[in-house]
Write a protein that holds these residues in place. Structure first.
Motif, PDB file in Angstrom:
ATOM      1  N   ILE A  28      35.242 -59.329 -39.200  1.00  0.00           N
ATOM      2  CA  ILE A  28      36.391 -59.543 -38.325  1.00  0.00           C
ATOM      3  C   ILE A  28      36.414 -58.408 -37.312  1.00  0.00           C
ATOM      4  O   ILE A  28      36.505 -57.236 -37.679  1.00  0.00           O
ATOM      5  N   PHE A  29      36.297 -58.756 -36.044  1.00  0.00           N
ATOM      6  CA  PHE A  29      36.322 -57.777 -34.961  1.00  0.00           C
ATOM      7  C   PHE A  29      37.668 -57.877 -34.245  1.00  0.00           C
ATOM      8  O   PHE A  29      38.076 -58.972 -33.836  1.00  0.00           O
ATOM      9  N   GLY A  30      38.333 -56.744 -34.083  1.00  0.00           N
ATOM     10  CA  GLY A  30      39.573 -56.703 -33.319  1.00  0.00           C
ATOM     11  C   GLY A  30      39.295 -56.161 -31.926  1.00  0.00           C
ATOM     12  O   GLY A  30      38.744 -55.064 -31.783  1.00  0.00           O
ATOM     13  N   LEU A  31      39.664 -56.918 -30.890  1.00  0.00           N
ATOM     14  CA  LEU A  31      39.338 -56.551 -29.512  1.00  0.00           C
ATOM     15  C   LEU A  31      40.559 -55.994 -28.782  1.00  0.00           C
ATOM     16  O   LEU A  31      41.694 -56.395 -29.050  1.00  0.00           O
ATOM     17  N   ASN A  32      40.293 -55.111 -27.831  1.00  0.00           N
ATOM     18  CA  ASN A  32      41.385 -54.482 -27.082  1.00  0.00           C
ATOM     19  C   ASN A  32      41.839 -55.303 -25.883  1.00  0.00           C
ATOM     20  O   ASN A  32      42.695 -54.870 -25.109  1.00  0.00           O
ATOM     21  N   SER A  33      41.253 -56.487 -25.709  1.00  0.00           N
ATOM     22  CA  SER A  33      41.658 -57.360 -24.606  1.00  0.00           C
ATOM     23  C   SER A  33      41.307 -58.799 -24.960  1.00  0.00           C
ATOM     24  O   SER A  33      40.447 -59.051 -25.811  1.00  0.00           O
ATOM     25  N   GLN A  34      41.973 -59.737 -24.304  1.00  0.00           N
ATOM     26  CA  GLN A  34      41.644 -61.146 -24.482  1.00  0.00           C
ATOM     27  C   GLN A  34      40.515 -61.520 -23.531  1.00  0.00           C
ATOM     28  O   GLN A  34      40.451 -61.034 -22.410  1.00  0.00           O
ATOM     29  N   ILE A  35      39.624 -62.373 -24.002  1.00  0.00           N
ATOM     30  CA  ILE A  35      38.437 -62.745 -23.235  1.00  0.00           C
ATOM     31  C   ILE A  35      38.538 -64.206 -22.816  1.00  0.00           C
ATOM     32  O   ILE A  35      38.943 -65.060 -23.613  1.00  0.00           O
ATOM     33  N   ASN A  36      38.172 -64.484 -21.599  1.00  0.00           N
ATOM     34  CA  ASN A  36      38.167 -65.856 -21.088  1.00  0.00           C
ATOM     35  C   ASN A  36      36.826 -66.497 -21.444  1.00  0.00           C
ATOM     36  O   ASN A  36      35.872 -66.472 -20.662  1.00  0.00           O
ATOM     37  N   TRP A  37      36.752 -67.060 -22.643  1.00  0.00           N
ATOM     38  CA  TRP A  37      35.490 -67.612 -23.135  1.00  0.00           C
ATOM     39  C   TRP A  37      35.060 -68.841 -22.343  1.00  0.00           C
ATOM     40  O   TRP A  37      33.860 -69.094 -22.179  1.00  0.00           O
ATOM     41  N   SER A  38      36.004 -69.604 -21.856  1.00  0.00           N
ATOM     42  CA  SER A  38      35.660 -70.782 -21.048  1.00  0.00           C
ATOM     43  C   SER A  38      34.928 -70.368 -19.782  1.00  0.00           C
ATOM     44  O   SER A  38      33.938 -70.995 -19.377  1.00  0.00           O
ATOM     45  N   GLU A  39      35.390 -69.305 -19.165  1.00  0.00           N
ATOM     46  CA  GLU A  39      34.747 -68.824 -17.942  1.00  0.00           C
ATOM     47  C   GLU A  39      33.334 -68.315 -18.226  1.00  0.00           C
ATOM     48  O   GLU A  39      32.400 -68.564 -17.453  1.00  0.00           O
ATOM     49  N   ILE A  40      33.168 -67.621 -19.350  1.00  0.00           N
ATOM     50  CA  ILE A  40      31.839 -67.122 -19.712  1.00  0.00           C
ATOM     51  C   ILE A  40      30.876 -68.285 -19.927  1.00  0.00           C
ATOM     52  O   ILE A  40      29.733 -68.270 -19.458  1.00  0.00           O
ATOM     53  N   ALA A  41      31.336 -69.329 -20.625  1.00  0.00           N
ATOM     54  CA  ALA A  41      30.492 -70.505 -20.857  1.00  0.00           C
ATOM     55  C   ALA A  41      30.154 -71.203 -19.544  1.00  0.00           C
ATOM     56  O   ALA A  41      29.018 -71.655 -19.340  1.00  0.00           O
ATOM     57  N   ARG A  42      31.129 -71.293 -18.641  1.00  0.00           N
ATOM     58  CA  ARG A  42      30.869 -71.926 -17.338  1.00  0.00           C
ATOM     59  C   ARG A  42      29.837 -71.135 -16.546  1.00  0.00           C
ATOM     60  O   ARG A  42      28.926 -71.692 -15.932  1.00  0.00           O
ATOM     61  N   ASN A  43      29.956 -69.816 -16.567  1.00  0.00           N
ATOM     62  CA  ASN A  43      29.027 -68.979 -15.803  1.00  0.00           C
ATOM     63  C   ASN A  43      27.606 -69.065 -16.347  1.00  0.00           C
ATOM     64  O   ASN A  43      26.633 -69.036 -15.581  1.00  0.00           O
ATOM     65  N   LEU A  44      27.473 -69.164 -17.670  1.00  0.00           N
ATOM     66  CA  LEU A  44      26.142 -69.265 -18.272  1.00  0.00           C
ATOM     67  C   LEU A  44      25.586 -70.678 -18.166  1.00  0.00           C
ATOM     68  O   LEU A  44      24.370 -70.890 -18.228  1.00  0.00           O
ATOM     69  N   ASP A  45      26.484 -71.653 -18.050  1.00  0.00           N
ATOM     70  CA  ASP A  45      26.108 -73.065 -17.913  1.00  0.00           C
ATOM     71  C   ASP A  45      25.248 -73.544 -19.080  1.00  0.00           C
ATOM     72  O   ASP A  45      24.260 -74.254 -18.903  1.00  0.00           O
ATOM     73  N   ARG A  46      25.618 -73.127 -20.280  1.00  0.00           N
ATOM     74  CA  ARG A  46      24.955 -73.571 -21.508  1.00  0.00           C
ATOM     75  C   ARG A  46      25.865 -73.236 -22.676  1.00  0.00           C
ATOM     76  O   ARG A  46      26.798 -72.425 -22.538  1.00  0.00           O
ATOM     77  N   PRO A  47      25.626 -73.824 -23.841  1.00  0.00           N
ATOM     78  CA  PRO A  47      26.441 -73.468 -25.009  1.00  0.00           C
ATOM     79  C   PRO A  47      26.260 -71.991 -25.368  1.00  0.00           C
ATOM     80  O   PRO A  47      25.151 -71.449 -25.281  1.00  0.00           O
TER      81      PRO A  47
END
Length: 408
Positions: free
Chosen positions: A364-383
């Protein structure tokens, strides 16, 4: 937590000479780097592991580079692994040729058994994780096992109930590989480029280790043993030749107001004795910790067919490069048999490959910020896969918890 010092890591980067096949007269990549760590007063021995969890991106699995135990001092010197093996007991790593259904047959290069194998990221730079365990025994290898080939899963069993303290550090190691005519070859890159420092805010994978706790009705505690997964969560998947778990419940607790999001990763080491590598079973991202909320709760699947489908599906090992080889080892006609789990919850029992007593790692990793995973997936254009996730959360991790569990 034990503090670890690696003098050949500068500004977050391990010197390129300790990998990429650079050092070692007879066996390239076999020269281990010097390291030391804080001495633990009650410790009678130490153990060290070096693992590449980001190998999933190109190979599909977790690559184990080094496991050394029965180390009496709180330091190791240059090339201790190969030149002075009597200083430690070394387990099989992922370069082993002794796994019964070795997954890397076609990639195998000659390498001595059970010694350090340096970083060798194929195409992309990887972050490597080194851990040190302080143990309350001088020798973790019982007499009846001293002449057997032992793997990471065995290591986890042997250190059980003996860990006084442990420490984690990480470093980046740069790749010098490229694809040319569908073959991996060396790209033209200088040593200074390979050793170039990282920006200060990107040097460390872990920024802090603020406490995170958890509970689960599916993970049953056992005295003097790892948790055991409730068998109600393991069921036959129709006509498929293996058993699959449904995702279990999880309650995550943290009082930190700085943690904004959680990421969960389950890695299976239950196949290391057969395949020689770890498998990525499940990655879940986007678990938001609400402000001033001490508890974050994840619901379990309702039945064996109720596999968790995330808003942000992440491919596990059964949807990546190694899936075809795993299917072949199982005698399946193709990896299409894994279609129903490859981007969902992929904790499965593989007949003939999985050890029933094998260990699964829940992180379990606790992060100091929320990440926009949808944007990352769109930018990579793959799963996305776990490599993408680990690269994204680097230098954002401020809380961490890790536990192990078994199926039986």
């Amino acid at each position: 937590m034990i503090k670890i010092y690696i003098k050949n890591v500068k500004n977050g980067v391990l010197d390129t000479k300790f990998g990429n096949g650079n050092l070692g007269k007879k066996y390239p990549n076999s020269v281990s780097f010097p390291l030391k760590w804080d001495k633990i007063k009650a410790a009678k021995s130490y153990a060290v592991t070096l693992i590449d969890y980001e190998a999933t991106g190109e190979l599909g699995f977790v690559f184990i580079h080094w496991i050394a135990a029965n180390i009496k001092k709180n330091k190791l010197k240059w090339d201790d692994s190969f030149a002075r093996p009597e200083k430690m007991y070394q387990f099989e790593n992922s370069m082993t040729k002794h796994a019964t259904n070795y997954l890397l047959d076609e990639f195998y290069r000659e390498h001595p058994d059970g010694v350090y194998f340096g970083p060798l990221p194929p195409l992309k730079d990887h972050n490597y994780r080194l851990e040190v365990f302080a143990l309350d025994v001088e020798n973790i290898i019982p007499e009846d096992l001293k002449n057997k080939r032992l793997f990471y899963d065995d290591f986890l069993e042997l250190i059980k109930n003996h860990v006084l303290d442990y420490g984690i550090t990480s470093f980046l190691y740069r790749s010098h590989g490229k694809m040319e005519n569908n073959l991996l070859s060396k790209k033209s890159i200088s040593k200074s480029e390979l050793n170039a420092p990282l920006p200060k805010n990107q040097e460390n994978f872990f920024l802090d280790f603020q406490p995170i706790n958890f509970s689960s009705e599916a993970l049953l505690p056992r005295e003097n043993d790892y948790h055991v997964l409730d068998l109600d969560f393991l069921g036959k998947q129709g006509a498929s030749p293996f058993f699959s778990a449904r995702n279990f419940d999880l309650k995550i607790y943290s009082e930190s107001e700085k943690i904004k999001e959680y990421v969960l990763i389950i890695t299976s080491f239950a196949e290391t004795n057969s395949l020689g590598v770890g498998l990525n079973s499940w990655v879940r991202v986007g678990i938001i910790k609400e402000e001033n909320d001490y508890k974050t709760e994840l619901k379990p699947g309702k039945n064996p067919y109720d596999l968790f489908e995330s808003e942000y599906p992440i491919l596990n090992s059964f949807g990546l490069f190694c899936a075809g080889s795993i299917a072949q080892k199982l005698g399946l006609d193709s990896e299409e048999k894994f279609e129903f789990i490859k981007s969902k919850y992929g904790l499965i029992y593989l007949s003939g490959l999985t050890s029933g007593q094998g260990k699964y790692q829940l992180e379990i990793f606790g992060l100091n910020s929320q990440i926009n995973w949808s944007e990352i997936a769109r930018n990579l254009d793959r799963p996305l896969n776990s490599f993408d996730v680990l690269q994204t959360i680097k230098s954002k991790v401020i809380g961490y918890n890790r536990t192990f569990f078994k199926l039986i």
